[in-house]
Structure formats: structure tokens, C-alpha cells
Design an enzyme around this catalytic site. Structure first.
Site, PDB file in Angstrom:
ATOM      1  N   GLY A 151       0.839  -1.140  -0.040  1.00 52.88           N
ATOM      2  CA  GLY A 151      -0.055  -0.166   0.010  1.00 52.88           C
ATOM      3  C   GLY A 151       0.789   1.313  -0.001  1.00 52.88           C
ATOM      4  N   HIS A 152       1.930   1.223   0.814  1.00 50.92           N
ATOM      5  CA  HIS A 152       2.949   2.440   0.817  1.00 50.92           C
ATOM      6  C   HIS A 152       3.629   2.524  -0.565  1.00 50.92           C
ATOM      7  CE1 HIS A 152       2.668   1.449   5.238  1.00 50.92           C
ATOM      8  NE2 HIS A 152       2.519   2.638   5.204  1.00 50.92           N
ATOM      9  N   GLN A 195      -0.193  10.598  18.238  1.00 47.70           N
ATOM     10  CA  GLN A 195      -1.481  10.029  17.472  1.00 47.70           C
ATOM     11  C   GLN A 195      -1.992   8.682  18.137  1.00 47.70           C
ATOM     12  OE1 GLN A 195       0.437   9.889  13.183  1.00 47.70           O
ATOM     13  NE2 GLN A 195      -0.870   8.109  13.086  1.00 47.70           N
ATOM     14  N   GLU A 253      -6.174   5.975   0.833  1.00 42.62           N
ATOM     15  CA  GLU A 253      -7.771   5.905   1.080  1.00 42.62           C
ATOM     16  C   GLU A 253      -8.290   5.138   2.113  1.00 42.62           C
ATOM     17  OE1 GLU A 253      -9.660   6.434  -2.641  1.00 42.62           O
ATOM     18  OE2 GLU A 253      -8.990   8.358  -2.961  1.00 42.62           O
ATOM     19  N   ASP A 257      -7.120   5.034   4.930  1.00 45.02           N
ATOM     20  CA  ASP A 257      -7.723   5.952   5.924  1.00 45.02           C
ATOM     21  C   ASP A 257      -8.554   7.076   5.447  1.00 45.02           C
ATOM     22  OD1 ASP A 257      -6.292   4.332   8.317  1.00 45.02           O
ATOM     23  OD2 ASP A 257      -4.483   4.921   6.931  1.00 45.02           O
ATOM     24  N   ARG A 300      -0.910  -3.339  10.336  1.00 41.25           N
ATOM     25  CA  ARG A 300      -1.359  -3.990  11.828  1.00 41.25           C
ATOM     26  C   ARG A 300      -1.887  -5.498  11.127  1.00 41.25           C
ATOM     27  NH1 ARG A 300      -3.032   1.653  13.201  1.00 41.25           N
ATOM     28  NH2 ARG A 300      -2.049   2.023  15.160  1.00 41.25           N
TER      29      ARG A 300
HETATM   30  O1  PAF Z   1      -1.163   7.206   8.179  1.00 40.70           O
HETATM   31  C1  PAF Z   1       0.006   7.169   8.812  1.00 40.70           C
HETATM   32  O2  PAF Z   1       0.768   6.237   8.885  1.00 40.70           O
HETATM   33  C2  PAF Z   1      -0.095   8.273   9.967  1.00 40.70           C
HETATM   34  O3  PAF Z   1      -1.055   8.567  10.351  1.00 40.70           O
HETATM   35  C3  PAF Z   1       0.824   9.462   9.231  1.00 40.70           C
HETATM   36  C4  PAF Z   1       0.016  10.122   7.926  1.00 40.70           C
HETATM   37  C5  PAF Z   1       2.127   8.987   8.652  1.00 40.70           C
HETATM   38  C6  PAF Z   1       1.206  10.503  10.167  1.00 40.70           C
HETATM   39  O4  PAF Z   1       1.771   9.969  11.211  1.00 40.70           O
END
Ligand code: PAF
Length: 277
Positions: free
Chosen positions: A36-37, A61, A148, A150, A187
Site C-alpha cells: 500500500g505504501h 496520534q 484512502e 484511512d 497491523r
Molecule cells: O497513516 C499514517 O501512517 C500516519 O497517520 C501518518 C499520516 C504517517 C502520520 O503519522
């Protein structure tokens, strides 16, 4: 591929890249990279851009009961993947660079941040917005790429950038899925082998529900059915909701830009996903 671990190195490398490329694209990540990345990195290489990927596991976060300590970390593996996809620079700041002692500023987005993940994970979007604003200020990209999966995060960051008039464009990239439909996530490695087949039922249920909602009928009974189906499949459902895509406001029936979003726990893993309606 260049690596920066200090702001001085980052500035120097970004200046070099700006001299060689038409624009700079940022892919913010917390590492533990997967396909995905890589789709974000590939999208970012468009427009003849130099691609900067940041790796920073952002404590702000994570809630007090969340999985910061067990969040997977594999910098060497991440760097190898990024290099193979043509990333130009990896930005790996430390905690003191991102949150210097005496730091007293955070960013609180309302609107799209208020419900759903905002309710389930108080403070989460404050952490995301704050770290993204810092990364945007450090890297000064022309575009930043977010997955997307998230969906709400993409809308929160887009809102922040618009409200603060930040000079960059936010680009959402479609979710990458396993063959059975499970959305890729760092995860997923924590899903028990015995529960892995059920995990794909989240996407299957969302797709079936989206097809019903797209007929235009009242959403409530259809959403109740989806929650019941997921519960039968072994999920503890946080929410299944029909929302306006950009604002995340709940909708009573489908309309243009509607999005079906869900979060549900399977064993110890909380899965989120969404589909267009
Ligand atoms: O989606 C993520 O991995 C994180 O929420 C992000 C956008 C890198 C911010 O820490």
C-alpha cells in the site's frame, strides 16, 4: 537513495533534489511499509517529482491504551523497499526533532475529524494533523500522498491544508488489497492465522452493503444488517456508517460522494475500511 536524520541534512538534500526535479512529493509514513505504501511512492513519482518518504512513528496520534510500543518497526526493510520503488530521499527524524522540549503547539481540526475515528480514538487526529503540519513545514512538498484506506485521515489533512492555506496538494491513493479483499495495513501481521479468513469479510460486507445503498433506499436498516452480519462473522463492530465523503457527516441515504466507512475489531486487531457508494 539519500537518507536524512537531521533537519540540516533534510534541507540540504531537499535543495539538491529541487534543483534536479520539477517538484517535490512527500509520502508520510510510520514505517512497517507494505505494498500500500509502495503504491503511494509510485503515485508520487508522477509529474517528474523527487519523492521524499518520511518514517516516524508518531506518539501523539496513539491513545494511552493503544499499541505504540508494539507498532512494528523495520527501518532496514523499509529502506530496501523504498529504494526498489525509486524513492529519492528518506526522512527519519527523531522524537526531539519532531517534538522539541518545550513544544507547546498542536493542531486541532474539527469538521471531518469529529466523528468515527475521532470518537473511537480521542486525540488521534490532533496527533495526525500536528505531525503532518510539521512534516509539510520541514519538507515543503508540492504534493503529499495518503492512502484512502484511512479515508477520514485524508479528509482531515485535506481540510487542514485548505484552512491553513498551506501551499501543497493532498492526493488520496486508492486502497491496495490482498487477493481476498483485505485492505493492506501494517497491523494485519497481528491478525491471528485462525481469524485471517474472517478478516476479508469486512470488505465483502462493505461491498454488498454499498450495492444495496446505491439503490437509494433509507440507509438505517441496511446499515443495521451490515452490523449484524459482521457481528455474526465474529467482529466487534465500532461503527458502520454512510457518510458524505469530504465532511464525514452521516447521511440518511446515498447521494453523490457518499462513502461507506467501518471499523471493527477482530480478536486484538482493529480493522478499518471504506468503499465508495
Ligand atoms: O497513516 C499514517 O501512517 C500516519 O497517520 C501518518 C499520516 C504517517 C502520520 O503519522
Amino acid at each position: 537513495m539519500l537518507i536524512a536524520r537531521t533537519l540540516e541534512d533534510l534541507r540540504r538534500h531537499c535543495a539538491t533534489l529541487r534543483g534536479r526535479f520539477d517538484s517535490l512529493a512527500l509520502v508520510p509514513t510510520m514505517g512497517a511499509l507494505h505494498d500500500g505504501h509502495m503504491a503511494l511512492v509510485r503515485a508520487a513519482t508522477a509529474h517528474e517529482a523527487a519523492v521524499v518518504t518520511s518514517i516516524f512513528v508518531n506518539p501523539l496520534q496513539f491513545g494511552p491504551t493503544e499499541d505504540l510500543a508494539r507498532y512494528p518497526r523495520d527501518e532496514a526493510g523499509d529502506r530496501a523497499q523504498l529504494e526498489s520503488q525509486g524513492c529519492h530521499l528518506v526522512w527519519v527524524p527523531d522524537l526531539a526533532t519532531m517534538y522539541p522540549p518545550g513544544d507547546a503547539t498542536t493542531i486541532n481540526v474539527e469538521g471531518p475529524a469529529l466523528r468515527w475515528e475521532g470518537d473511537a480514538r480521542p486525540g488521534h487526529f490532533r496527533g495526525v494533523a500536528t505531525v503532518c503540519a510539521k512534516l509539510f513545514g520541514q519538507v515543503r512538498p508540492d504534493r503529499a500522498y495518503f492512502g484512502e484506506k484511512d479515508w477520514q485521515q485524508v479528509q482531515v489533512v485535506t481540510r487542514m491544508v485548505a484552512d491553513l492555506r498551506l501551499p501543497l496538494e493532498i492526493i488520496g491513493v486508492p486502497t491496495v488489497r490482498e487477493a481476498d479483499g483485505l485492505a493492506l495495513s501494517s497491523r494485519n501481521r497481528f491478525i491471528a492465522v485462525s481469524e485471517r479468513p474472517q478478516a476479508a469479510r469486512l470488505f465483502a460486507t462493505l461491498e454488498a452493503t454499498a450495492r444495496r445503498l446505491a439503490q437509494g433506499a433509507a440507509a438505517d436498516p441496511i446499515l443495521d444488517d451490515a452490523r449484524a452480519t459482521l457481528t455474526r462473522e465474529g467482529f466487534a463492530v465500532d461503527y458502520v456508517a454512510l457518510v458524505d465523503g469530504p465532511t464525514l457527516a452521516p447521511l440518511a441515504a446515498a447521494r453523490p460522494l457518499a462513502r461507506l466507512i467501518a471499523a471493527a475489531r477482530l480478536g486484538s486487531v482493529r480493522l478499518i475500511d471504506n468503499v465508495m457508494v
